[in-house]
Design a protein around this motif. Structure first.
Motif, PDB file in Angstrom:
ATOM      1  N   ALA A  11      -6.692   1.349   4.574  1.00  6.02           N
ATOM      2  CA  ALA A  11      -6.774   2.550   5.396  1.00  6.02           C
ATOM      3  C   ALA A  11      -7.871   2.452   6.452  1.00  6.02           C
ATOM      4  O   ALA A  11      -7.694   2.891   7.588  1.00  6.02           O
ATOM      5  CB  ALA A  11      -7.005   3.777   4.505  1.00  6.02           C
ATOM      6  N   ASP A  12      -9.020   1.903   6.083  1.00  2.00           N
ATOM      7  CA  ASP A  12     -10.149   1.800   7.009  1.00  2.00           C
ATOM      8  C   ASP A  12     -10.283   0.346   7.453  1.00  2.00           C
ATOM      9  O   ASP A  12     -10.546  -0.535   6.634  1.00  2.00           O
ATOM     10  CB  ASP A  12     -11.436   2.256   6.323  1.00  2.00           C
ATOM     11  N   PRO A  13     -10.099   0.049   8.741  1.00  3.91           N
ATOM     12  CA  PRO A  13     -10.197  -1.338   9.224  1.00  3.91           C
ATOM     13  C   PRO A  13     -11.506  -2.019   8.845  1.00  3.91           C
ATOM     14  O   PRO A  13     -11.555  -3.233   8.664  1.00  3.91           O
ATOM     15  CB  PRO A  13     -10.062  -1.192  10.746  1.00  3.91           C
ATOM     16  N   MET A  33     -11.717   0.883  -2.521  1.00  7.71           N
ATOM     17  CA  MET A  33     -11.501   1.294  -1.130  1.00  7.71           C
ATOM     18  C   MET A  33     -10.207   2.098  -1.036  1.00  7.71           C
ATOM     19  O   MET A  33      -9.343   2.011  -1.922  1.00  7.71           O
ATOM     20  CB  MET A  33     -11.401   0.062  -0.230  1.00  7.71           C
ATOM     21  N   PRO A  34     -10.038   2.865   0.042  1.00  4.00           N
ATOM     22  CA  PRO A  34      -8.786   3.604   0.222  1.00  4.00           C
ATOM     23  C   PRO A  34      -7.676   2.692   0.769  1.00  4.00           C
ATOM     24  O   PRO A  34      -7.915   1.897   1.680  1.00  4.00           O
ATOM     25  CB  PRO A  34      -9.162   4.703   1.226  1.00  4.00           C
ATOM     26  N   LEU A  35      -6.486   2.811   0.202  1.00  2.00           N
ATOM     27  CA  LEU A  35      -5.304   2.113   0.701  1.00  2.00           C
ATOM     28  C   LEU A  35      -4.317   3.152   1.201  1.00  2.00           C
ATOM     29  O   LEU A  35      -4.269   4.282   0.726  1.00  2.00           O
ATOM     30  CB  LEU A  35      -4.664   1.266  -0.401  1.00  2.00           C
ATOM     31  N   ASP A  39       3.751   7.062   3.369  1.00  6.19           N
ATOM     32  CA  ASP A  39       3.808   8.231   4.252  1.00  6.19           C
ATOM     33  C   ASP A  39       2.564   8.363   5.131  1.00  6.19           C
ATOM     34  O   ASP A  39       2.413   9.353   5.862  1.00  6.19           O
ATOM     35  CB  ASP A  39       4.002   9.505   3.431  1.00  6.19           C
ATOM     36  N   GLY A  40       1.648   7.395   5.043  1.00  9.92           N
ATOM     37  CA  GLY A  40       0.457   7.421   5.877  1.00  9.92           C
ATOM     38  C   GLY A  40      -0.764   7.993   5.196  1.00  9.92           C
ATOM     39  O   GLY A  40      -1.883   7.840   5.703  1.00  9.92           O
ATOM     40  N   SER A  41      -0.573   8.680   4.060  1.00  6.63           N
ATOM     41  CA  SER A  41      -1.720   9.217   3.335  1.00  6.63           C
ATOM     42  C   SER A  41      -2.424   8.081   2.592  1.00  6.63           C
ATOM     43  O   SER A  41      -1.917   6.961   2.511  1.00  6.63           O
ATOM     44  CB  SER A  41      -1.267  10.307   2.358  1.00  6.63           C
TER      45      SER A  41
END
Length: 237
Positions: A11-13, A33-35, A39-41
């Protein structure tokens, strides 16, 4: 995710370098980390890698969003508690009976005249209490530990510092219990203290003034009854 590059799911480059490090350090500490979902969430993932030899590495992804949210809520609760205590000028304490750990924050130590690095125990705390108040406080603590009043504890007492200084402290806490084999056992005692020295001094001064007024009123009544107005004027002045 099928057919896509794994890094495209991050999610975060800025976290992509973490992924590269995780892929190259199989068996090391997992990376969180966030993936990104389809649906983009995003959800919080724990990424672990296991070496598969020449075949590369196996990547294990676990959704830890609920755990992460719970830890975040706990951190916010602790921070809110800390700010509340600071704004009220109160000091926190925490006794854990199972491990024997005792925690006092800095403000609580200041009330007792205890240095930052000094070890704290229940005996240490009791020994600092004024001898005239010590027995009552100890009995109140034991009553809370035994479950009296639902484990609630409220006391006001004097604390004696090593240099002889006496401070008044109001202490409030509660004992938490655990049921084991049908019996309830105390596992933790949490509370907060506040320095009420100035309030006690004001109360003492108020009592002294009231006593003086009562003496003056009694004297005035006696002089009036005796018919001595000069004595009444003298006593008032």
């Amino acid at each position: 995710a099928m057919g896509r590059q794994f890094l495209d799911l991050v999610a975060d480059p800025e976290d992509r370098d973490k992924v590269r490090v995780a892929f190259g350090s199989a068996g090391q500490t997992p990376v969180e980390m966030p993936l990104r979902l389809r649906d983009g969430s995003a959800f919080v993932a724990e990424i672990s890698t296991v070496s598969a030899g020449r075949a590369g590495s196996s990547v294990l992804i676990r959704d830890i969003t609920e755990r992460h949210n719970a830890e975040d809520a706990l951190r916010r609760a602790y921070e809110y508690r800390r700010l509340t205590l600071e704004s009220a000028e109160m000091g926190a304490w925490d006794y854990r009976f199972e491990s024997g750990e005792v925690y006092w924050d800095q403000r609580c130590r200041q009330m007792w005249g205890v240095q930052e690095g000094d070890q704290i125990s229940y005996d240490t705390a009791i020994d600092r209490i004024h001898p005239e108040d010590r027995t009552v406080v100890d009995a109140a603590v034991q009553r809370a530990i035994d479950g009296g009043g639902g484990g609630a504890y409220h006391q006001e007492f004097r604390v004696m510092w090593p240099d002889g200084t006496i401070r008044w402290v109001a202490s409030h806490g509660r004992v938490f219990f655990r049921n084991e084999s049908g019996r309830r056992r105390a596992v933790r005692f949490i509370g907060a203290n506040s320095d009420i020295t100035e309030r006690k001094r004001a109360e003492a001064a108020s009592r002294r003034n009231m006593e003086r007024l009562e003496i003056l009123a009694s004297t005035a009544a006696d002089l009036l009854q005796a018919g001595d107005p000069r004595g009444l004027v003298s006593s008032i002045c």
